[in-house]
Motif scaffolding. Structure first.
Motif, PDB file in Angstrom:
ATOM      1  N   GLN A  79      28.002  30.750  34.450  1.00  0.00           N
ATOM      2  CA  GLN A  79      28.637  31.620  35.448  1.00  0.00           C
ATOM      3  C   GLN A  79      27.998  33.008  35.457  1.00  0.00           C
ATOM      4  O   GLN A  79      27.724  33.569  36.513  1.00  0.00           O
ATOM      5  CB  GLN A  79      30.142  31.711  35.173  1.00  0.00           C
ATOM      6  N   GLY A 112      16.430  37.463  44.081  1.00  0.00           N
ATOM      7  CA  GLY A 112      16.732  38.778  43.520  1.00  0.00           C
ATOM      8  C   GLY A 112      17.982  39.406  44.082  1.00  0.00           C
ATOM      9  O   GLY A 112      18.488  40.382  43.542  1.00  0.00           O
ATOM     10  N   ALA A 113      18.521  38.864  45.181  1.00  0.00           N
ATOM     11  CA  ALA A 113      19.695  39.494  45.774  1.00  0.00           C
ATOM     12  C   ALA A 113      20.994  38.891  45.270  1.00  0.00           C
ATOM     13  O   ALA A 113      22.008  39.562  45.196  1.00  0.00           O
ATOM     14  CB  ALA A 113      19.631  39.389  47.294  1.00  0.00           C
ATOM     15  N   GLY A 114      20.968  37.596  44.901  1.00  0.00           N
ATOM     16  CA  GLY A 114      22.163  36.965  44.365  1.00  0.00           C
ATOM     17  C   GLY A 114      23.351  37.128  45.283  1.00  0.00           C
ATOM     18  O   GLY A 114      23.257  36.849  46.480  1.00  0.00           O
ATOM     19  N   SER A 115      24.447  37.627  44.735  1.00  0.00           N
ATOM     20  CA  SER A 115      25.659  37.792  45.523  1.00  0.00           C
ATOM     21  C   SER A 115      25.606  39.019  46.425  1.00  0.00           C
ATOM     22  O   SER A 115      26.503  39.260  47.208  1.00  0.00           O
ATOM     23  CB  SER A 115      26.857  37.932  44.594  1.00  0.00           C
ATOM     24  N   ASP A 116      24.552  39.802  46.290  1.00  0.00           N
ATOM     25  CA  ASP A 116      24.498  41.106  46.947  1.00  0.00           C
ATOM     26  C   ASP A 116      23.801  40.974  48.300  1.00  0.00           C
ATOM     27  O   ASP A 116      22.620  41.240  48.446  1.00  0.00           O
ATOM     28  CB  ASP A 116      23.743  42.067  46.021  1.00  0.00           C
ATOM     29  N   GLU A 174      33.594  36.423  40.606  1.00  0.00           N
ATOM     30  CA  GLU A 174      33.730  37.848  40.318  1.00  0.00           C
ATOM     31  C   GLU A 174      33.773  38.660  41.613  1.00  0.00           C
ATOM     32  O   GLU A 174      34.556  39.616  41.723  1.00  0.00           O
ATOM     33  CB  GLU A 174      32.566  38.328  39.433  1.00  0.00           C
ATOM     34  N   VAL A 175      32.946  38.266  42.568  1.00  0.00           N
ATOM     35  CA  VAL A 175      32.968  38.963  43.857  1.00  0.00           C
ATOM     36  C   VAL A 175      34.329  38.770  44.539  1.00  0.00           C
ATOM     37  O   VAL A 175      34.909  39.709  45.100  1.00  0.00           O
ATOM     38  CB  VAL A 175      31.806  38.466  44.757  1.00  0.00           C
ATOM     39  N   GLN A 182      37.618  47.820  35.685  1.00  0.00           N
ATOM     40  CA  GLN A 182      37.375  46.533  36.337  1.00  0.00           C
ATOM     41  C   GLN A 182      38.032  45.361  35.599  1.00  0.00           C
ATOM     42  O   GLN A 182      38.455  44.392  36.226  1.00  0.00           O
ATOM     43  CB  GLN A 182      35.872  46.269  36.486  1.00  0.00           C
ATOM     44  N   LEU A 186      32.983  41.768  32.850  1.00  0.00           N
ATOM     45  CA  LEU A 186      32.069  40.911  32.080  1.00  0.00           C
ATOM     46  C   LEU A 186      32.037  41.346  30.617  1.00  0.00           C
ATOM     47  O   LEU A 186      31.910  40.515  29.709  1.00  0.00           O
ATOM     48  CB  LEU A 186      30.657  40.948  32.669  1.00  0.00           C
ATOM     49  N   THR A 235      30.380  34.811  44.264  1.00  0.00           N
ATOM     50  CA  THR A 235      30.872  34.391  42.947  1.00  0.00           C
ATOM     51  C   THR A 235      32.369  34.665  42.798  1.00  0.00           C
ATOM     52  O   THR A 235      32.954  35.444  43.554  1.00  0.00           O
ATOM     53  CB  THR A 235      30.157  35.172  41.830  1.00  0.00           C
ATOM     54  N   ARG A 243      35.107  39.843  28.944  1.00  0.00           N
ATOM     55  CA  ARG A 243      34.961  38.395  28.750  1.00  0.00           C
ATOM     56  C   ARG A 243      33.945  38.114  27.642  1.00  0.00           C
ATOM     57  O   ARG A 243      34.127  37.192  26.831  1.00  0.00           O
ATOM     58  CB  ARG A 243      34.545  37.719  30.052  1.00  0.00           C
ATOM     59  N   ARG A 274      19.620  42.318  33.631  1.00  0.00           N
ATOM     60  CA  ARG A 274      19.679  41.910  35.033  1.00  0.00           C
ATOM     61  C   ARG A 274      20.500  42.922  35.855  1.00  0.00           C
ATOM     62  O   ARG A 274      21.588  43.304  35.461  1.00  0.00           O
ATOM     63  CB  ARG A 274      20.333  40.530  35.112  1.00  0.00           C
ATOM     64  N   LYS A 275      19.957  43.304  37.003  1.00  0.00           N
ATOM     65  CA  LYS A 275      20.654  44.258  37.868  1.00  0.00           C
ATOM     66  C   LYS A 275      21.225  43.567  39.088  1.00  0.00           C
ATOM     67  O   LYS A 275      20.626  42.656  39.644  1.00  0.00           O
ATOM     68  CB  LYS A 275      19.695  45.351  38.342  1.00  0.00           C
ATOM     69  N   GLN A 276      22.395  44.028  39.508  1.00  0.00           N
ATOM     70  CA  GLN A 276      22.955  43.575  40.771  1.00  0.00           C
ATOM     71  C   GLN A 276      23.888  44.666  41.299  1.00  0.00           C
ATOM     72  O   GLN A 276      24.505  45.385  40.510  1.00  0.00           O
ATOM     73  CB  GLN A 276      23.721  42.255  40.584  1.00  0.00           C
ATOM     74  N   PHE A 277      23.971  44.779  42.609  1.00  0.00           N
ATOM     75  CA  PHE A 277      24.734  45.863  43.218  1.00  0.00           C
ATOM     76  C   PHE A 277      24.323  47.215  42.607  1.00  0.00           C
ATOM     77  O   PHE A 277      25.140  48.106  42.412  1.00  0.00           O
ATOM     78  CB  PHE A 277      26.241  45.663  43.015  1.00  0.00           C
ATOM     79  N   HIS A 289      40.281  42.692  37.588  1.00  0.00           N
ATOM     80  CA  HIS A 289      40.085  41.239  37.663  1.00  0.00           C
ATOM     81  C   HIS A 289      41.315  40.486  37.171  1.00  0.00           C
ATOM     82  O   HIS A 289      41.702  39.477  37.754  1.00  0.00           O
ATOM     83  CB  HIS A 289      38.830  40.830  36.893  1.00  0.00           C
ATOM     84  N   GLY A 293      23.346  31.963  40.166  1.00  0.00           N
ATOM     85  CA  GLY A 293      22.552  30.868  40.729  1.00  0.00           C
ATOM     86  C   GLY A 293      21.478  30.322  39.810  1.00  0.00           C
ATOM     87  O   GLY A 293      21.345  29.106  39.651  1.00  0.00           O
TER      88      GLY A 293
END
Lengths: 394, 372, 394, 372
Positions: D329, C137-141, C378-379, B271, D273, C376, D276, D260-263, B275, D333
């Motif tokens: 960043q 909790g979903a943010g960009s998702d 990043e997305v 990744q 990340l 974002t 960076r 923190r979790k996402q996707f 990027h 949010g």
């Protein structure tokens, strides 16, 4: 007067008396470095004198024990020696993979016999070493090593090929990684051995780089006999030695640009471009970029010094070497981009005597390898993320 | 006027790319370089360029050219950037041809058809120091008999060592004047400069060089506007070449990322590289728009065209620099070998960056124009 | 004289006659924008006149069809209108999520009834819209959306919570994503619906941001009745509408900094810092950074224009919106960093009248959301890597 | 002298961190801000700071201080950067105390013990325009009777609105002179500046302000060296605060990345990340070395200490800026909400960057020092 003050005074006097005029001032190009070895080439006879004198005092490896030919200096004394050398713009008497890389590994992992046999020669610059890690197709992935050493009782028979062996065509000995246990999983089963390049079956072929030079070679081993006494560290645990040594290499590569000297960029730029009425470089935008770079370079020098202090104090995280390697490599690339901009069209010349056969451009291109050799910048960042930041899955 | 190519321009682009890929791919540059060709450039190729109508893209039809505009010249320059082809196109076909279009009827008739045919090479001699600085020209032309006597030294003169004519910018009493100089005139010294990218330039010295009054192109003391016009067109085309070279290095790198494995994965799967690639792609797109903006502004004769040219040259230069740096780094060790092409792109980009003002020079113009 | 020349002349004359003096000159702060809506607030009465006049001509949405209240202009005419507005420094008459985001989605996916009902109100700035995508909790998702709409025959009952709904406390309607099929896998089973904020059960709570302002809200749906005629596009395929609209939002956010006007940074800087004898900003290093930024900003404006041309010519890759969003957001953040540096200590003030209650600092902080909202950075980079570069596994 | 902390210095660091975490964590700043505290700073905390021996770290023992050096002051400043604590430490404990150490025996006896005890706040008034520019001071002190009459305007005066005394830099006949001014003197106008980071400064106007001759600190026309010494110490400490704030934002972010979790993944697993973060870590380490280098150079009284201070302030400033940008960043949010702390770090870093010369100011010093 402290002991250190006394040492400084003595050192200053000795350097004044013993550093030839020809060996003072910036090293303008890679060609001017003294690499030593059986077939050593010196830019001037004075450079040989300078190496002999410094080698005799052990000051080519100031912090190594005197029993192995080193200078036996404390870290504080070594700093004083460095600062006194800088004071008179003394050039490094010797550029040496032996001093930078193999020596520290031998001090940590070598047998007493190995230390006594190899270290003093390294200090005096009598034997030139090269490094054999990478193999075709393996790139930064050292665990994929294929060169095999077959056990023949008191010796091995080595077959295989290395790439990116720096100056292999000019080196006397090579330290390299070979696979001694073909059954073991990737990182295991690899050993660290020393091979005389004069051994039957060793051959080299230079790789021409974009700089037009061939500092790197492909090195071939064709049924090469290696005595078992030339194993460093434990059998099948060459990985440990290699990692230790890579950390040193990284620090060294990171530092090269900074400690290698060379004229300040601002000076090069004002020389080729000129100044405005207010005494500023007459290219304001370039001036800003140089100033920003010089800030980073000065900060990096302090970081190198601090890392040394941390090592001495036992506070250093081993992965800090990766940080220094990463940062120093990228910095040196930036530095040479700016040197090219400072030189303008003059620096684009490739063959003229005026440009010393394109030394600015060739040095610039050479630096592009800094962030690839000894583990790419990406590999260093992975190491930092994993070992220093404990990020998941890194 | 839009910022995308018309159908005709797209056809020209395809023709240029096709011709260069067939007749002057990167192997052509390597051959000239490795054989240590005395000229470093192929006159035969230049004539073929003329036959294709490429050399005279900016030259009016009445002088044997195609009578097209800046956008079409940029299309050619970008194509040459992709194949790294050494060619007198930028020096003769863009810079000198543009200056000569401001010359007398005789000058035009004498030179434009020969440039359009790829028969003549005419070199513009402007720079004197290490950096491009047309405002700091020190070469002097003094009145002498019916004509002028020139003294000075020029560098970075594109194709100067094989030039059939030189155009020299020199100070006269109240301004700048452009002179057409025969390189065989007594007092003219020419030394070929072999450059890092194996493209061609020369250093030119002028020692009491006598020229007739009819050597003046345009008017005495009135050369600055003419020169600036030619330089701006040249800068925009150099920017187009930068885009071509940078994008080609990028495409090569993306192909490598899709196929090369390391640590058991395709490197394009990492990744961090994704990027960086995506960022670079964005920069390349922005640079492309900037160059297209500059070329169309020149064609439209907009007042602020010079400033947009500076935007294009600065932006294309920085972006191409990033592109070749990433190309070498992402290729790893092989990217450092002379055998691979990516290093050649890095070299060419360096030279194009320095040519006709680097990013710093053009940023300075931007700052001045915006009054800060 | 071409048709376009005629159009330019007429437009110029009309603008001269109809754009009030109060509506010319840079928009200094977010507060000065006109957002319209049932409870519209105007900085001056002239701003209302300006909106009414432009809305009547459909020039708040110049390229929309006249049948829906739009200007019906061709792309070339719209460019002329823009350049003529720039010429006299005319402010945008309306800032509107309806124009920027919902309108394009309705034109592409809406029923004829929906277009006739909503678009003219949007053009005239009579209804203010907000957007409900993100959830806690979903943010960009966005695929993780939990707000559910229960089918009650001719209507749904909606329950759930949204976050980051811009100006929800000031908006009249919201367009949002709700889950209409709880069984379906993540991306499917989501629908795009329009909800009147005045409906029983809708409530909002502002989120205070680091800028000290609360442009964003949490929005709660508690047994909210939504008629089925307010579904946009196909049931359970709200994802398609959302993607389309996000692309528009991305372009818009990317463009905001650039097209939003504001004084050139160099001018701000010379005003607060002064010039040297040579007429240059008296902070050489800052000057260099501003110049570099202005090059990028000018290039980006051209890229926006080129993307518009590509769209018109049918040559645009949809993911180009991600590129513009990414680049424009990062650029705008850089722009405001430089504005802060240009303002120096004056720009640090937070409450004084002199600083217009810290408008420089607050605007600066506001821009930090640019690279988060609407997907974002990043997305966006992921999208570019996957859809434009075809990198494996992206 | 090494670039790592001694055992004593490490103990001081632990004491400072411990004290601040207990008595003045970020909640302390929030409370002062949200209650719209009239002073924006706690005198009570300042006295506690004195009792701990922190306020007088640079003040000689004979005046009730700890008699320590720049490294120790930097340790305090870094700790204050981590907790974002509003405190007169930098203004009074570093800048003013250093100036006063060059004052008369009376001046020292009158002020140093009170600063060391955390009882007095003394503010240094240098800046006048939007940017730090001590070479461009325009405030004037003319001879008047036995003393001087001051006219001018100052800004960015740390804690000026709660100061018990002001130190004003003004032009006298042949140089710069530093004056100790009672803020209650006729003609002194003081306006509190509430800043973006909720820390404290003031604008000060001086209109025909009369002071006695014994208000001069050091010698008439000889204030430049004294001022420069104090500014350099202040800059190095501001750099240390930048490191503290930047590193704290970084650590907070790393903790977030690990949890923190996402996707469906921990966001710290994303390689982009990771790289960076690793880059930023490297920058922070470099900045830390630079600041340590500056502080030790000041303690050693090295000739080039001022230049190393510039290296430190410029580097720490840029790095902290990157750290807070990445922090916001990477938090996404929530990083934009006032509720989370990362935004507070961003604000504090902006102010510290501007204070006593931003990176551009110090790069300029570097360029000048290197003669280009």
């Amino acid at each position: 007067m402290t002991d250190l003050d006394t040492f400084r005074a003595e050192t200053r006097a000795w350097l004044e008396a013993n550093c030839p005029a020809e060996c003072r001032g910036p090293v303008e190009s890679d060609e001017d470095r003294v690499w030593g070895g059986r077939n050593a080439v010196f830019p001037t006879p004075a450079h040989k004198t300078w190496l002999d004198r410094m080698g005799a005092k052990g000051w080519t490896a100031p912090e190594w024990p005197t029993v192995y030919g080193g200078g036996g200096l404390s870290r504080e004394q070594a700093k004083v020696l460095h600062s006194e050398m800088r004071r008179i713009d003394a050039q490094a008497p010797l550029a040496s993979f032996g001093v930078w890389m193999l020596g520290p590994a031998l001090l940590a992992f070598g047998t007493e016999e190995q230390k006594q046999r190899f270290l003093p020669e390294i200090v005096r610059g009598e034997i030139r070493w090269c490094q054999g890690y990478s193999e075709p197709g393996a790139g930064s992935d050292l665990a994929a090593i294929q060169t095999r050493a077959e056990d023949k009782g008191d010796h091995w028979i080595v077959n295989g090929q290395k790439v990116w062996t720096s100056y292999a065509d000019k080196a006397d000995w090579i330290f390299c990684l070979v696979r001694t246990d073909p059954e073991a999983s990737k990182h295991l089963g690899i050993s660290f051995v020393l091979i005389d390049m004069a051994t039957m079956g060793v051959s080299t072929r230079p790789i021409t780089l974009i700089s037009g030079k061939s500092p790197f070679c492909e090195t071939f081993f064709d049924d090469v006999r290696v005595e078992k006494e030339n194993l460093v560290g434990t059998l099948n645990r060459g990985w440990d030695v290699a990692k230790y040594l890579l950390a040193h290499e990284r620090t060294m590569i990171g530092a090269m640009g900074e400690l290698g000297g060379g004229r300040p960029i601002g000076q090069v730029a004002t020389g080729s471009i000129g100044m405005d009425d207010d005494g500023r470089l007459d290219e304001p935008m370039l001036r800003a970029r140089i100033a920003e770079m010089e800030i980073d370079a000065a900060a990096f020098r302090l970081a190198m010094e601090r890392a040394g202090d941390q090592v001495k104090a036992g506070q250093a995280h081993p992965a800090i070497a990766s940080m220094l390697k990463y940062y120093g490599s990228e910095l040196n690339k930036r530095r040479h981009e700016l040197l090219m901009a400072a030189g303008g069209s003059d620096a684009l010349e490739w063959e003229s005597d005026r440009s010393r056969h394109g030394s600015a451009a060739r040095d610039w291109l050479r630096t592009k390898a800094n962030s690839i050799e000894g583990g790419t910048s990406e590999v260093q960042l992975n190491i930092i993320a994993k070992h220093l930041l404990q990020l998941p899955g890194a | 006027m839009t910022l995308i190519l018309t159908e005709e321009q797209t056809m020209l682009k395809e023709a240029a790319d096709g011709f260069l890929n067939e007749h002057a791919p990167i192997a052509h540059l390597r051959k000239l370089r490795d054989s240590k060709d005395a000229d470093g450039v192929s006159r035969e190729l230049w004539r073929a360029f003329g036959e294709m109508g490429f050399a005279g893209v900016l030259i009016p039809e009445e002088h044997g050219g195609s009578g097209l505009g800046a956008v079409e010249a940029g299309v050619m320059a970008e194509a040459l950037g992709r194949t790294l082809t050494p060619s007198p196109f930028l020096g003769s076909g863009v810079l000198s041809a543009t200056v000569l279009k401001g010359g007398s009827a005789e000058q035009q008739a004498a030179w434009l058809p020969r440039i359009a045919a790829g028969e003549a090479i005419v070199s513009l001699a402007v720079d004197e120091g290490a950096k491009h600085a047309p405002a700091r020209i020190a070469t002097v032309a003094e009145r002498s008999g019916n004509g002028f006597r020139l003294n000075g030294a020029k560098g970075f003169v594109l194709d100067g060592h094989v030039a059939d004519a030189l155009i020299v910018a020199a100070l006269t009493g109240d301004g700048l004047t452009l002179f057409l100089v025969d390189p065989k005139t007594a007092g003219v010294g020419i030394e070929r400069t072999v450059m890092v990218d194996a493209h061609n330039a020369a250093r030119v010295t002028l020692t009491d060089v006598e020229v007739d009054a009819d050597a003046v192109i345009g008017s005495v003391d009135g050369g600055e506007g003419l020169l600036e016009g030619a330089l701006n067109l040249g800068r925009a085309c150099a920017a187009a070449s930068l885009n071509g070279a940078g994008d080609q290095a990028f495409q090569t790198t993306m192909a490598y990322l899709r196929t090369r494995k390391q640590f058991g994965k395709l490197i394009g799967e990492f990744q961090a590289l994704q990027h960086r690639s995506a960022h670079l792609f964005s920069e390349i797109e922005i640079a492309r728009a900037a160059v297209m903006g500059a070329l169309t502004a020149l064609d439209a004769g907009r007042d602020n065209a010079g400033l947009i040219v500076s935007v294009a040259k600065a932006k294309a230069g920085r972006v191409a620099e990033l592109a070749v740096q990433e190309a070498v780094q992402m290729h790893g060790g092989v990217g450092m070998t002379d055998e691979y092409d990516v290093g050649l792109f890095m070299k060419r980009v360096r030279v194009l960056n320095e040519l006709l003002g680097d990013a710093g020079f053009h940023q300075e113009r931007m700052a001045r124009a915006q009054g800060f």
